[in-house]
Design a protein around this motif. Structure first.
Motif, PDB file in Angstrom:
ATOM      1  N   PHE A   7       0.825  -1.203   0.000  1.00 45.74           N
ATOM      2  CA  PHE A   7       0.000   0.000   0.000  1.00 45.74           C
ATOM      3  C   PHE A   7       0.866   1.261   0.000  1.00 45.74           C
ATOM      4  CE2 PHE A   7      -2.773  -3.262   1.728  1.00 45.74           C
ATOM      5  CZ  PHE A   7      -3.940  -3.041   1.007  1.00 45.74           C
ATOM      6  N   ALA A   8       0.239   2.350  -0.475  1.00 46.54           N
ATOM      7  CA  ALA A   8       0.834   3.698  -0.479  1.00 46.54           C
ATOM      8  C   ALA A   8       2.178   3.691  -1.201  1.00 46.54           C
ATOM      9  CB  ALA A   8       0.902   4.236   0.947  1.00 46.54           C
ATOM     10  N   TRP A   9       3.223   4.321  -0.620  1.00 43.68           N
ATOM     11  CA  TRP A   9       4.476   4.420  -1.394  1.00 43.68           C
ATOM     12  C   TRP A   9       5.177   3.083  -1.548  1.00 43.68           C
ATOM     13  CZ3 TRP A   9       8.521   2.860   1.444  1.00 43.68           C
ATOM     14  CH2 TRP A   9       8.599   3.175   2.795  1.00 43.68           C
ATOM     15  N   ASP A  48      14.347   0.561   4.567  1.00 46.65           N
ATOM     16  CA  ASP A  48      14.336   0.939   5.981  1.00 46.65           C
ATOM     17  C   ASP A  48      13.084   0.358   6.657  1.00 46.65           C
ATOM     18  OD1 ASP A  48      14.473   2.126   8.445  1.00 46.65           O
ATOM     19  OD2 ASP A  48      13.955   4.143   7.724  1.00 46.65           O
ATOM     20  N   LEU A  49      13.276  -0.744   7.363  1.00 46.98           N
ATOM     21  CA  LEU A  49      12.120  -1.413   7.967  1.00 46.98           C
ATOM     22  C   LEU A  49      11.468  -0.578   9.067  1.00 46.98           C
ATOM     23  CD1 LEU A  49      12.939  -5.222   8.159  1.00 46.98           C
ATOM     24  CD2 LEU A  49      11.865  -3.900   6.337  1.00 46.98           C
ATOM     25  N   ALA A  50      12.239   0.343   9.649  1.00 41.59           N
ATOM     26  CA  ALA A  50      11.662   1.204  10.685  1.00 41.59           C
ATOM     27  C   ALA A  50      10.570   2.107  10.100  1.00 41.59           C
ATOM     28  CB  ALA A  50      12.752   2.049  11.325  1.00 41.59           C
ATOM     29  N   ALA A  51      10.614   2.325   8.779  1.00 43.82           N
ATOM     30  CA  ALA A  51       9.619   3.180   8.118  1.00 43.82           C
ATOM     31  C   ALA A  51       8.433   2.373   7.621  1.00 43.82           C
ATOM     32  CB  ALA A  51      10.274   3.910   6.948  1.00 43.82           C
ATOM     33  N   LEU A  52       8.410   1.075   7.924  1.00 44.48           N
ATOM     34  CA  LEU A  52       7.351   0.196   7.424  1.00 44.48           C
ATOM     35  C   LEU A  52       6.569  -0.456   8.554  1.00 44.48           C
ATOM     36  CD1 LEU A  52       9.051  -1.728   4.491  1.00 44.48           C
ATOM     37  CD2 LEU A  52       7.406   0.129   4.354  1.00 44.48           C
ATOM     38  N   ARG A  53       5.342  -0.833   8.210  1.00 43.49           N
ATOM     39  CA  ARG A  53       4.505  -1.613   9.119  1.00 43.49           C
ATOM     40  C   ARG A  53       4.088  -2.872   8.368  1.00 43.49           C
ATOM     41  NH1 ARG A  53       6.604   1.579  11.562  1.00 43.49           N
ATOM     42  NH2 ARG A  53       5.822   3.258  12.887  1.00 43.49           N
ATOM     43  N   VAL A  54       3.726  -3.907   9.135  1.00 43.26           N
ATOM     44  CA  VAL A  54       3.310  -5.154   8.493  1.00 43.26           C
ATOM     45  C   VAL A  54       2.057  -5.690   9.179  1.00 43.26           C
ATOM     46  CG1 VAL A  54       4.914  -6.521   9.924  1.00 43.26           C
ATOM     47  CG2 VAL A  54       4.043  -7.473   7.770  1.00 43.26           C
ATOM     48  N   ALA A  55       1.158  -6.251   8.373  1.00 43.86           N
ATOM     49  CA  ALA A  55      -0.030  -6.916   8.909  1.00 43.86           C
ATOM     50  C   ALA A  55      -0.061  -8.345   8.374  1.00 43.86           C
ATOM     51  CB  ALA A  55      -1.295  -6.167   8.493  1.00 43.86           C
ATOM     52  N   LEU A  56      -0.399  -9.290   9.248  1.00 47.50           N
ATOM     53  CA  LEU A  56      -0.596 -10.682   8.848  1.00 47.50           C
ATOM     54  C   LEU A  56      -2.078 -11.002   8.991  1.00 47.50           C
ATOM     55  CD1 LEU A  56       2.441 -12.509  10.517  1.00 47.50           C
ATOM     56  CD2 LEU A  56       2.278 -11.507   8.227  1.00 47.50           C
ATOM     57  N   ARG A  71      -2.135 -16.445   5.412  1.00 47.94           N
ATOM     58  CA  ARG A  71      -2.546 -16.410   4.004  1.00 47.94           C
ATOM     59  C   ARG A  71      -2.249 -15.076   3.343  1.00 47.94           C
ATOM     60  NH1 ARG A  71      -8.427 -17.412   5.299  1.00 47.94           N
ATOM     61  NH2 ARG A  71      -7.580 -16.439   7.145  1.00 47.94           N
ATOM     62  N   GLU A  72      -2.235 -14.000   4.149  1.00 56.43           N
ATOM     63  CA  GLU A  72      -2.112 -12.663   3.570  1.00 56.43           C
ATOM     64  C   GLU A  72      -1.137 -11.808   4.375  1.00 56.43           C
ATOM     65  OE1 GLU A  72      -5.849 -10.888   2.040  1.00 56.43           O
ATOM     66  OE2 GLU A  72      -5.413  -9.226   3.377  1.00 56.43           O
ATOM     67  N   VAL A  73      -0.128 -11.293   3.687  1.00 53.21           N
ATOM     68  CA  VAL A  73       0.851 -10.394   4.308  1.00 53.21           C
ATOM     69  C   VAL A  73       0.700  -9.034   3.646  1.00 53.21           C
ATOM     70  CG1 VAL A  73       3.294  -9.963   4.768  1.00 53.21           C
ATOM     71  CG2 VAL A  73       2.468 -12.310   4.562  1.00 53.21           C
ATOM     72  N   ALA A  74       0.681  -7.960   4.408  1.00 53.85           N
ATOM     73  CA  ALA A  74       0.599  -6.624   3.815  1.00 53.85           C
ATOM     74  C   ALA A  74       1.693  -5.738   4.378  1.00 53.85           C
ATOM     75  CB  ALA A  74      -0.764  -6.005   4.092  1.00 53.85           C
ATOM     76  N   PHE A  75       2.355  -5.009   3.475  1.00 56.59           N
ATOM     77  CA  PHE A  75       3.404  -4.062   3.864  1.00 56.59           C
ATOM     78  C   PHE A  75       2.939  -2.654   3.518  1.00 56.59           C
ATOM     79  CE2 PHE A  75       5.770  -7.994   2.905  1.00 56.59           C
ATOM     80  CZ  PHE A  75       6.453  -8.147   4.108  1.00 56.59           C
ATOM     81  N   PHE A  76       3.160  -1.720   4.441  1.00 52.52           N
ATOM     82  CA  PHE A  76       2.731  -0.347   4.197  1.00 52.52           C
ATOM     83  C   PHE A  76       3.464   0.613   5.132  1.00 52.52           C
ATOM     84  CE2 PHE A  76      -0.570  -2.886   6.430  1.00 52.52           C
ATOM     85  CZ  PHE A  76      -0.497  -2.362   7.701  1.00 52.52           C
ATOM     86  N   PRO A  77       3.424   1.920   4.808  1.00 55.23           N
ATOM     87  CA  PRO A  77       4.035   2.900   5.716  1.00 55.23           C
ATOM     88  C   PRO A  77       3.127   3.133   6.923  1.00 55.23           C
ATOM     89  CG  PRO A  77       3.199   3.983   3.725  1.00 55.23           C
ATOM     90  CD  PRO A  77       2.929   2.520   3.562  1.00 55.23           C
ATOM     91  N   PRO A  78       3.622   3.854   7.945  1.00 59.24           N
ATOM     92  CA  PRO A  78       2.771   4.184   9.093  1.00 59.24           C
ATOM     93  C   PRO A  78       1.469   4.843   8.604  1.00 59.24           C
ATOM     94  CG  PRO A  78       5.022   4.759   9.571  1.00 59.24           C
ATOM     95  CD  PRO A  78       4.994   4.344   8.127  1.00 59.24           C
ATOM     96  N   MET A  79       0.386   4.527   9.267  1.00 59.02           N
ATOM     97  CA  MET A  79      -0.937   4.938   8.799  1.00 59.02           C
ATOM     98  C   MET A  79      -1.218   6.402   9.120  1.00 59.02           C
ATOM     99  SD  MET A  79      -2.463   1.334  10.066  1.00 59.02           S
ATOM    100  CE  MET A  79      -1.099   1.125  11.176  1.00 59.02           C
TER     101      MET A  79
END
Lengths: 82, 147
Positions: A7-9, A48-56, A71-79
């Motif tokens: 998501f996003a950038w 830079d993983l510190a700039a990322l969030r992850v949802a499982l 089943r689903e992994v999502a990577f995105f910046p802070p919301m």
């Protein structure tokens, strides 16, 4: 196979919103290492993983979380809602 | 308890009226609405709000359920838009109903604090100078620590 969403950038850097990934990675961090080694655009997105969030499976977690049964992994910046 | 994630505008007056009408269980209703603000540096053409369908509804319902365990709430409404918005457009609203105003006020603030940094929305601003993703603020993260 696991669904990986961006998501996003993160989506913009990688160039796609979603893909299916064949992986035997044990944790999110292992999956990130696999993705980074694929192509420069992945390396750029995961620089830079510190700039990322992850949802499982749509729950926020951290990069040490195990992937077993996921089943689903999502990577995105802070919301930035509200 | 209602959570709505939608692209279309909402009618703040009608929503607030419907939420507050016909209650005998709650003596206090608090509403908050967020509006797209123009930028000081360069006029904002539009704001694009991206979200994570599925997780967004889950996260908002989770935040709402958490609020209900902390305060005496008889009803909660959360509406959050996504898509393209312009300065002056309403982005979102929350409403809380409680027997007591302190609970209604605090719960509304709690919902707003968690909506900002725990619901999967991302804002991108388009100005005459180009496009830029809105960065999260450290004070938004800090705001969660008071709860």
């Amino acid at each position: 196979m696991i669904d990986v969403l961006y998501f996003a950038w993160v989506r913009e850097r990688i160039g796609i919103p979603k893909e299916q990934v064949q992986t035997s990675a044990a944790t999110v961090a292992d999956l990130v290492d696999e993705l980074r080694s694929r192509e420069d655009r992945y390396a750029a997105a995961f620089e830079d993983l510190a700039a990322l969030r992850v949802a499982l499976d749509q729950e926020l977690t951290d990069f040490n979380a195990p992937l077993e049964g996921v089943r689903e992994v999502a990577f995105f910046p802070p919301m930035t809602g509200g | 308890m209602t959570v709505r994630v939608q692209e279309n505008p909402f009618d703040f007056g009608a929503e607030a009226q419907a939420f507050a009408t016909g209650r005998t269980d709650a003596g206090a209703v608090v509403t908050f609405t967020g509006i797209v603000r123009d930028l000081v540096q360069s006029p904002l053409h539009e704001m694009m709000i991206e979200h994570y369908p599925g997780m967004t509804e889950r996260a908002l319902s989770g935040i709402e359920a958490d609020a209900r365990t902390r305060w005496d709430l008889r009803d909660v409404l959360i509406i959050h838009r996504h898509g393209i918005l312009r300065p002056g457009d309403m982005i979102m609203m929350v409403a809380t109903a409680s027997p007591h105003r302190k609970d209604a006020f605090e719960a509304a603030e709690f919902l707003m604090d968690f909506l900002k940094s725990r619901a999967p929305f991302w804002k991108k601003e388009r100005t005459g100078e180009g496009e830029e993703w809105v960065a999260s603020k450290s004070e938004d993260e800090y705001a969660l620590s008071r709860w």
